[in-house]
Design a protein around this motif. Structure first.
Motif, mmCIF file in Angstrom:
data_model
loop_
_atom_site.group_PDB
_atom_site.id
_atom_site.type_symbol
_atom_site.label_atom_id
_atom_site.label_comp_id
_atom_site.label_asym_id
_atom_site.label_seq_id
_atom_site.Cartn_x
_atom_site.Cartn_y
_atom_site.Cartn_z
ATOM 1 N N ALA A 55 -40.397 48.948 8.367
ATOM 2 C CA ALA A 55 -40.413 47.480 7.914
ATOM 3 C C ALA A 55 -41.900 46.955 7.982
ATOM 4 N N ALA A 56 -42.732 47.653 8.795
ATOM 5 C CA ALA A 56 -44.164 47.331 8.864
ATOM 6 C C ALA A 56 -44.955 47.420 7.423
ATOM 7 N N PHE A 57 -44.557 48.490 6.969
ATOM 8 C CA PHE A 57 -44.692 49.091 5.634
ATOM 9 C C PHE A 57 -44.401 47.972 4.524
ATOM 10 N N MET A 58 -43.060 47.717 4.329
ATOM 11 C CA MET A 58 -42.546 46.733 3.589
ATOM 12 C C MET A 58 -43.231 45.459 3.534
ATOM 13 N N LEU A 59 -43.637 45.058 4.883
ATOM 14 C CA LEU A 59 -44.179 43.623 5.090
ATOM 15 C C LEU A 59 -45.696 43.562 4.646
ATOM 16 N N SER A 60 -46.094 44.729 4.696
ATOM 17 C CA SER A 60 -47.532 44.721 4.363
ATOM 18 C C SER A 60 -47.783 45.151 2.778
ATOM 19 N N VAL A 61 -47.026 45.652 2.197
ATOM 20 C CA VAL A 61 -46.481 45.594 0.588
ATOM 21 C C VAL A 61 -46.361 44.127 0.169
ATOM 22 N N ALA A 62 -45.277 43.669 0.706
ATOM 23 C CA ALA A 62 -44.862 42.354 0.361
ATOM 24 C C ALA A 62 -46.113 41.250 0.286
ATOM 25 N N LEU A 63 -46.932 41.287 1.474
ATOM 26 C CA LEU A 63 -47.932 40.376 1.589
ATOM 27 C C LEU A 63 -49.054 40.570 0.519
ATOM 28 N N ILE A 64 -49.482 41.810 0.251
ATOM 29 C CA ILE A 64 -50.356 42.036 -0.704
ATOM 30 C C ILE A 64 -49.756 41.602 -2.073
ATOM 31 N N ILE A 65 -48.375 42.083 -2.396
ATOM 32 C CA ILE A 65 -47.924 41.503 -3.564
ATOM 33 C C ILE A 65 -47.911 39.885 -3.794
ATOM 34 N N SER A 66 -47.558 39.233 -2.782
ATOM 35 C CA SER A 66 -47.636 37.912 -2.463
ATOM 36 C C SER A 66 -49.005 37.194 -2.931
#
Length: 71
Positions: A55-66
């Motif tokens: 979950a932390a990995f997916m959130l961090s990648v989502a923040l980078i994409i955002s």
């Protein structure tokens, strides 16, 4: 019907689709780089620590994409 009128909406949809595709690809890459399978570890073995890491990995990648989309 003027397409320029819908340009922000169309751009938002395109960026969302591209962002979700990048997130899915990066998660599958993360799954391949880690030992074992994440699905088996999380669902069958009830590995909560690995679920939190995923979950932390997916959130961090989502923040980078955002940040990349809005930057």
């Amino acid at each position: 019907m003027n397409l320029l009128q819908y340009h922000p909406l169309l751009a938002s949809v395109i960026y969302s689709v591209v962002g979700i595709a990048i997130l899915v690809v990066s998660f599958f890459l993360f799954d391949k780089l880690t030992p074992g399978t994440l699905r088996k570890e999380i669902l069958e073995d009830q590995n909560v620590a690995l679920a939190i890491l995923g979950a932390a990995f997916m959130l961090s990648v989502a923040l980078i994409i955002s940040a990349a989309v809005h930057g």
